[in-house]
Scaffold this motif. Structure first.
Motif, mmCIF file in Angstrom:
data_model
loop_
_atom_site.group_PDB
_atom_site.id
_atom_site.type_symbol
_atom_site.label_atom_id
_atom_site.label_comp_id
_atom_site.label_asym_id
_atom_site.label_seq_id
_atom_site.Cartn_x
_atom_site.Cartn_y
_atom_site.Cartn_z
ATOM 1 N N GLU A 98 44.452 38.914 48.102
ATOM 2 C CA GLU A 98 43.135 38.465 47.640
ATOM 3 C C GLU A 98 42.128 39.614 47.676
ATOM 4 O OE1 GLU A 98 42.970 33.755 48.862
ATOM 5 O OE2 GLU A 98 42.874 35.242 50.475
ATOM 6 N N ILE A 99 42.201 40.448 48.710
ATOM 7 C CA ILE A 99 41.304 41.594 48.795
ATOM 8 C C ILE A 99 41.593 42.570 47.668
ATOM 9 C CG2 ILE A 99 40.687 43.607 50.188
ATOM 10 C CD1 ILE A 99 41.186 41.832 52.670
ATOM 11 N N ALA A 100 42.874 42.839 47.421
ATOM 12 C CA ALA A 100 43.258 43.740 46.337
ATOM 13 C C ALA A 100 42.764 43.219 44.992
ATOM 14 C CB ALA A 100 44.770 43.928 46.316
ATOM 15 N N ALA A 101 42.889 41.910 44.792
ATOM 16 C CA ALA A 101 42.427 41.311 43.536
ATOM 17 C C ALA A 101 40.916 41.464 43.392
ATOM 18 C CB ALA A 101 42.828 39.841 43.479
ATOM 19 N N GLY A 102 40.193 41.272 44.501
ATOM 20 C CA GLY A 102 38.746 41.414 44.465
ATOM 21 C C GLY A 102 38.306 42.835 44.161
ATOM 22 N N LEU A 103 39.092 43.800 44.636
ATOM 23 C CA LEU A 103 38.789 45.213 44.386
ATOM 24 C C LEU A 103 39.361 45.701 43.062
ATOM 25 C CD1 LEU A 103 39.540 46.837 47.880
ATOM 26 C CD2 LEU A 103 37.306 46.285 46.917
ATOM 27 N N GLU A 104 40.304 44.950 42.522
ATOM 28 C CA GLU A 104 41.030 45.339 41.308
ATOM 29 C C GLU A 104 41.810 46.629 41.541
ATOM 30 O OE1 GLU A 104 38.059 45.459 38.241
ATOM 31 O OE2 GLU A 104 38.132 43.283 37.938
ATOM 32 N N VAL A 105 42.520 46.661 42.681
ATOM 33 C CA VAL A 105 43.369 47.809 43.020
ATOM 34 C C VAL A 105 44.729 47.293 43.463
ATOM 35 C CG1 VAL A 105 41.395 49.217 43.733
ATOM 36 C CG2 VAL A 105 42.631 47.873 45.447
ATOM 37 N N HIS A 106 45.702 48.223 43.609
ATOM 38 C CA HIS A 106 47.028 47.861 44.108
ATOM 39 C C HIS A 106 46.922 47.450 45.572
ATOM 40 C CE1 HIS A 106 51.253 48.335 45.351
ATOM 41 N NE2 HIS A 106 51.523 48.084 44.070
ATOM 42 N N ARG A 107 47.850 46.597 46.006
ATOM 43 C CA ARG A 107 47.829 46.113 47.382
ATOM 44 C C ARG A 107 47.937 47.249 48.395
ATOM 45 N NH1 ARG A 107 51.549 40.807 48.086
ATOM 46 N NH2 ARG A 107 51.228 41.474 50.241
ATOM 47 N N SER A 108 48.682 48.305 48.081
ATOM 48 C CA SER A 108 48.837 49.414 49.023
ATOM 49 C C SER A 108 47.507 50.114 49.271
ATOM 50 C CB SER A 108 49.878 50.412 48.502
ATOM 51 O OG SER A 108 49.457 50.990 47.281
ATOM 52 N N ILE A 109 46.685 50.228 48.230
ATOM 53 C CA ILE A 109 45.371 50.853 48.383
ATOM 54 C C ILE A 109 44.478 49.951 49.226
ATOM 55 C CG2 ILE A 109 43.293 51.602 47.157
ATOM 56 C CD1 ILE A 109 45.083 52.354 44.809
ATOM 57 N N ALA A 110 44.494 48.666 48.936
ATOM 58 C CA ALA A 110 43.693 47.725 49.710
ATOM 59 C C ALA A 110 44.100 47.736 51.177
ATOM 60 C CB ALA A 110 43.835 46.319 49.130
ATOM 61 N N TYR A 111 45.392 47.834 51.435
ATOM 62 C CA TYR A 111 45.876 47.823 52.813
ATOM 63 C C TYR A 111 45.376 49.050 53.568
ATOM 64 C CZ TYR A 111 48.952 47.681 56.846
ATOM 65 O OH TYR A 111 49.430 47.661 58.136
ATOM 66 N N ARG A 112 45.417 50.221 52.947
ATOM 67 C CA ARG A 112 44.934 51.441 53.614
ATOM 68 C C ARG A 112 43.451 51.334 53.944
ATOM 69 N NH1 ARG A 112 48.261 54.123 49.783
ATOM 70 N NH2 ARG A 112 46.443 54.672 48.511
ATOM 71 N N LEU A 113 42.689 50.795 53.023
ATOM 72 C CA LEU A 113 41.256 50.634 53.262
ATOM 73 C C LEU A 113 40.995 49.659 54.398
ATOM 74 C CD1 LEU A 113 40.116 50.400 49.534
ATOM 75 C CD2 LEU A 113 39.546 52.259 51.107
ATOM 76 N N VAL A 114 41.697 48.542 54.392
ATOM 77 C CA VAL A 114 41.504 47.533 55.426
ATOM 78 C C VAL A 114 41.901 48.068 56.801
ATOM 79 C CG1 VAL A 114 42.370 45.311 56.280
ATOM 80 C CG2 VAL A 114 41.657 45.535 53.901
ATOM 81 N N ARG A 115 42.968 48.847 56.866
ATOM 82 C CA ARG A 115 43.397 49.418 58.136
ATOM 83 C C ARG A 115 42.325 50.335 58.718
ATOM 84 N NH1 ARG A 115 45.222 48.634 61.640
ATOM 85 N NH2 ARG A 115 46.581 50.375 62.227
ATOM 86 N N THR A 116 41.653 51.100 57.875
ATOM 87 C CA THR A 116 40.563 51.962 58.345
ATOM 88 C C THR A 116 39.418 51.129 58.898
ATOM 89 O OG1 THR A 116 41.110 53.667 56.715
ATOM 90 C CG2 THR A 116 38.905 53.737 57.666
#
Length: 226
Positions: free
Chosen positions: A29-47
């Motif tokens: 859901e976060i990736a969809a909101g950002l319109e990015v791949h899930r791997s990118i969203a995951y790296r951002l969320v981990r930070t």
């Protein structure tokens, strides 16, 4: 936009997504909101998670983290410190929910809310709730504090609506059913460094009494908003 600025913008967008959702979100859901791949969203969320700006619940979904509360306390600290006592007195006097809103871009965000004591039921107003400054008494009251140059820098169309000029002249604004159907509001601007307003919610009331009490509360908070 360079890569660092883009990363920062996406991180801030994640915080907005989580705040607006009102429930934990999955990485998908976060990736969809950002319109990015899930791997990118995951790296951002981990930070963000490392900084306690984001938390992961038992199901692996994400929600706003506790460090946001620490940051929120630094927003207009004197105003936040003074508001509860002033709002409690106002709420008890009128037997209405009283709250303080501040300007966040072109939205009103509830910073502090107080319900009247010794009243069986009252209209709830959750801290963190938000609505456009273009609807409702709090929005009109806050608009009455803005200069023409501030409106321009915020992208707010000119000329301002007539009710804004009236609120600036009279020191309060009224609305009926604009944010919550069937509920009226009175709001008075709080002058100072932070664009803010004091407001109450009610179904039926003698408006003159409400207006005077709300304006008096706003005047008390003016002194803390420096």
């Amino acid at each position: 936009m360079d890569s660092q600025a883009q990363t920062l913008a996406r991180g801030l967008k994640i915080l907005d997504l989580l705040a607006d959702a009102g429930r934990p979100l999955t990485i998908a859901e976060i990736a969809a909101g950002l319109e990015v791949h899930r791997s990118i969203a995951y790296r951002l969320v981990r930070t963000l998670e490392t900084a306690a700006l984001v938390l992961r619940d038992s199901s692996g979904r994400y929600l706003p983290g506790p460090h946001l509360a620490t940051l929120a306390r630094s927003v207009a600290p004197d105003l936040q410190s003074a508001a509860p006592a002033v709002l409690q007195s106002l709420a008890d006097e009128l037997s209405m929910t009283a709250f303080l809103v501040v300007l966040d871009r072109t939205e009103c965000v509830t910073l502090v809310t107080v319900e009247p004591r010794h009243v069986i039921a009252s209209i709830a107003q959750r801290p963190g709730s938000r609505h456009s400054i273009f609807v409702g008494a709090p929005g009109v009251a806050i608009q009455s504090l803005l200069t023409s140059s501030e409106r321009t820098s915020m992208g707010i169309a000119e000329p301002e609506q007539p009710e804004v000029a009236i609120a600036r002249r009279d020191g309060f604004a009224l609305s009926h059913g604009e944010v919550i159907p069937g509920v009226s509001a009175v709001a008075a601007p709080v002058r100072g460094a932070v664009r803010a307003a004091v407001a109450v919610l009610y179904i039926t009331a003698e408006e003159g009494e409400v207006v005077n009490a709300v304006r008096a509360a706003a005047s008390l908070l003016d002194r803390s908003n420096r």
